[in-house]
Design an enzyme around this catalytic site. Structure first.
Site, PDB file in Angstrom:
ATOM      1  N   PRO A  95      -2.893 115.238  58.294  1.00  0.00           N
ATOM      2  CA  PRO A  95      -3.233 116.643  58.563  1.00  0.00           C
ATOM      3  C   PRO A  95      -4.630 116.798  59.157  1.00  0.00           C
ATOM      4  O   PRO A  95      -4.923 117.818  59.774  1.00  0.00           O
ATOM      5  CB  PRO A  95      -3.159 117.314  57.180  1.00  0.00           C
ATOM      6  CG  PRO A  95      -2.359 116.386  56.319  1.00  0.00           C
ATOM      7  CD  PRO A  95      -2.573 115.013  56.867  1.00  0.00           C
ATOM      8  N   GLU A 122      -1.809 111.638  49.039  1.00  0.00           N
ATOM      9  CA  GLU A 122      -2.860 112.594  49.399  1.00  0.00           C
ATOM     10  C   GLU A 122      -3.654 112.122  50.601  1.00  0.00           C
ATOM     11  O   GLU A 122      -4.113 112.901  51.412  1.00  0.00           O
ATOM     12  CB  GLU A 122      -3.785 112.830  48.203  1.00  0.00           C
ATOM     13  CG  GLU A 122      -3.198 113.730  47.131  1.00  0.00           C
ATOM     14  CD  GLU A 122      -2.887 115.137  47.642  1.00  0.00           C
ATOM     15  OE1 GLU A 122      -3.818 115.805  48.113  1.00  0.00           O
ATOM     16  OE2 GLU A 122      -1.722 115.561  47.568  1.00  0.00           O
ATOM     17  N   ARG A 160      11.777 110.285  74.573  1.00  0.00           N
ATOM     18  CA  ARG A 160      12.486 111.012  75.631  1.00  0.00           C
ATOM     19  C   ARG A 160      11.783 110.922  76.987  1.00  0.00           C
ATOM     20  O   ARG A 160      12.379 111.210  78.016  1.00  0.00           O
ATOM     21  CB  ARG A 160      12.729 112.471  75.238  1.00  0.00           C
ATOM     22  CG  ARG A 160      11.484 113.286  75.072  1.00  0.00           C
ATOM     23  CD  ARG A 160      11.812 114.685  74.593  1.00  0.00           C
ATOM     24  NE  ARG A 160      12.496 115.480  75.602  1.00  0.00           N
ATOM     25  CZ  ARG A 160      11.923 115.981  76.696  1.00  0.00           C
ATOM     26  NH1 ARG A 160      10.645 115.780  76.932  1.00  0.00           N
ATOM     27  NH2 ARG A 160      12.610 116.690  77.555  1.00  0.00           N
ATOM     28  N   ASP A 175      10.785 117.401  85.310  1.00  0.00           N
ATOM     29  CA  ASP A 175       9.536 117.483  86.047  1.00  0.00           C
ATOM     30  C   ASP A 175       9.423 118.712  86.939  1.00  0.00           C
ATOM     31  O   ASP A 175       8.727 119.663  86.618  1.00  0.00           O
ATOM     32  CB  ASP A 175       9.296 116.212  86.869  1.00  0.00           C
ATOM     33  CG  ASP A 175      10.577 115.433  87.093  1.00  0.00           C
ATOM     34  OD1 ASP A 175      11.507 116.000  87.687  1.00  0.00           O
ATOM     35  OD2 ASP A 175      10.628 114.271  86.655  1.00  0.00           O
TER      36      ASP A 175
HETATM   37  C1  9D3 Z   1      -4.804 119.162  49.466  1.00  0.00           C
HETATM   38  C2  9D3 Z   1      -4.977 118.509  50.761  1.00  0.00           C
HETATM   39  N1  9D3 Z   1      -3.693 118.231  51.477  1.00  0.00           N
HETATM   40  C3  9D3 Z   1      -4.004 118.189  52.918  1.00  0.00           C
HETATM   41  C4  9D3 Z   1      -3.597 119.429  53.599  1.00  0.00           C
HETATM   42  C5  9D3 Z   1      -3.144 116.962  51.006  1.00  0.00           C
HETATM   43  C6  9D3 Z   1      -1.991 116.499  51.794  1.00  0.00           C
HETATM   44  C7  9D3 Z   1      -0.832 117.236  51.900  1.00  0.00           C
HETATM   45  C8  9D3 Z   1       0.257 116.759  52.607  1.00  0.00           C
HETATM   46  C9  9D3 Z   1      -2.046 115.256  52.400  1.00  0.00           C
HETATM   47  C10 9D3 Z   1      -0.940 114.779  53.108  1.00  0.00           C
HETATM   48  C11 9D3 Z   1       0.197 115.550  53.190  1.00  0.00           C
HETATM   49  C12 9D3 Z   1       1.370 115.022  53.920  1.00  0.00           C
HETATM   50  N2  9D3 Z   1       1.302 115.349  55.359  1.00  0.00           N
HETATM   51  C13 9D3 Z   1       1.090 114.407  56.274  1.00  0.00           C
HETATM   52  O1  9D3 Z   1       0.948 113.250  55.934  1.00  0.00           O
HETATM   53  C14 9D3 Z   1       1.008 114.804  57.663  1.00  0.00           C
HETATM   54  C15 9D3 Z   1       1.046 116.089  58.289  1.00  0.00           C
HETATM   55  C16 9D3 Z   1       1.177 117.410  57.766  1.00  0.00           C
HETATM   56  O2  9D3 Z   1       1.308 117.665  56.573  1.00  0.00           O
HETATM   57  N3  9D3 Z   1       1.171 118.446  58.669  1.00  0.00           N
HETATM   58  C17 9D3 Z   1       1.045 118.270  60.001  1.00  0.00           C
HETATM   59  N4  9D3 Z   1       0.908 117.067  60.531  1.00  0.00           N
HETATM   60  C18 9D3 Z   1       0.924 116.000  59.669  1.00  0.00           C
HETATM   61  S1  9D3 Z   1       0.758 114.419  60.156  1.00  0.00           S
HETATM   62  C19 9D3 Z   1       0.844 113.821  58.626  1.00  0.00           C
END
Ligand code: 9D3
Length: 242
Positions: A95, A122, A160, A175
């Protein structure tokens, strides 16, 4: 050359080629059968060096959740990279990453090998990120249960674009037909219509039935621009155009 994608995860089953999910059907499955791409999911747990196959531990400083340990991730990356001599572009789905864009996807589609780290935790211990220096990518500002679905989104978008992945019908819309704005911006698609010419009191725009291909192209570009202005003004650049 076949694109090789390795996914490091604690849920490798999600990426089984026979799994009828995002990658087991449609374009990715066809691209795989055609030999344009191969993917391998590796269980990070297989590289846990401790006796309980533990891959995560409690965070220093306290707090909720678990942190993925450095050692299993590092060892898994070294082992997987040694399976093929081509250098892998390392990617961490997180994230905290850069928001994925079509520009990034296009760059990755030109690479020979991708190694994607995805997890249900996490976060990774920051030190293994520092040593691996992966590209850190997010797929948007919402919270998923894990990085695996995000990895599949990335893989689908990349696969893709591999030459030959799209059938003739799909590629023609790829394209030249996808709309480009006056300053080279990518625009949202225009509205589409098919038969019947009238449905529930709604008619198909007259210009599309006119047979005037120039007029049709003009109308589609104008609709694309109007929609982009209305729904995604951010795609047209900063408000004052500077
Ligand atoms: C409390 C902090 N959280 C971060 C927002 C902890 C957390 C939540 C969910 C850490 C990892 C996740 C799992 N999500 C992913 O690994 C992830 C993700 C996402 O949740 N949203 C958008 N893109 C991605 S890429 C990896």
């Amino acid at each position: 050359m076949t694109l090789r994608v390795d996914v490091l995860t604690t849920f490798p089953e999600m990426f089984a080629p026979e799994a009828p999910g995002a990658l087991g059907l449609s374009i990715p499955a066809r691209a795989r059968r055609a030999g344009l791409v191969e993917w391998h999911a590796t269980n990070i747990r297989d590289y846990a060096a401790n006796k309980h196959d533990k891959t995560d531990d409690r965070p220093f400083g306290g707090g909720p959740g678990m942190v993925m340990m450095c050692q299993p991730v590092w060892d898994a990356v070294q082992a997987v990279e040694a399976q093929d001599p081509r250098p892998a572009t390392r990617i961490l789905m997180t994230p905290q990453g850069r928001p994925l864009s079509q520009e990034i996807v296009e760059g990755l589609a030109r690479m020979p090998r991708l190694l994607i780290i995805a997890g249900h935790y996490e976060g990774l211990d920051e030190r293994v990120i520092e040593k691996l220096t992966p590209m850190e990518l997010s797929i948007g500002d919402y919270v998923l249960s894990g990085g695996e679905l995000a990895a599949m989104v990335l893989m689908d978008a990349v696969i893709r674009l591999l030459p030959g992945a799209l059938g003739d019908e799909e590629s023609s819309t790829q394209d030249s037909f996808s709309m480009i704005g006056p300053n080279g911006e990518r625009l949202l698609d225009c509205p589409h219509y098919t038969r019947p010419r009238e449905w529930m009191g709604l008619a198909v725009p007259e210009v599309l039935i006119s047979g005037d291909h120039g007029k049709v192209a003009q109308w589609r570009l104008a609709e694309s621009l109007r929609r982009t202005q209305e729904r995604r003004p951010d795609l047209l650049g900063p408000p004052d155009g500077r």
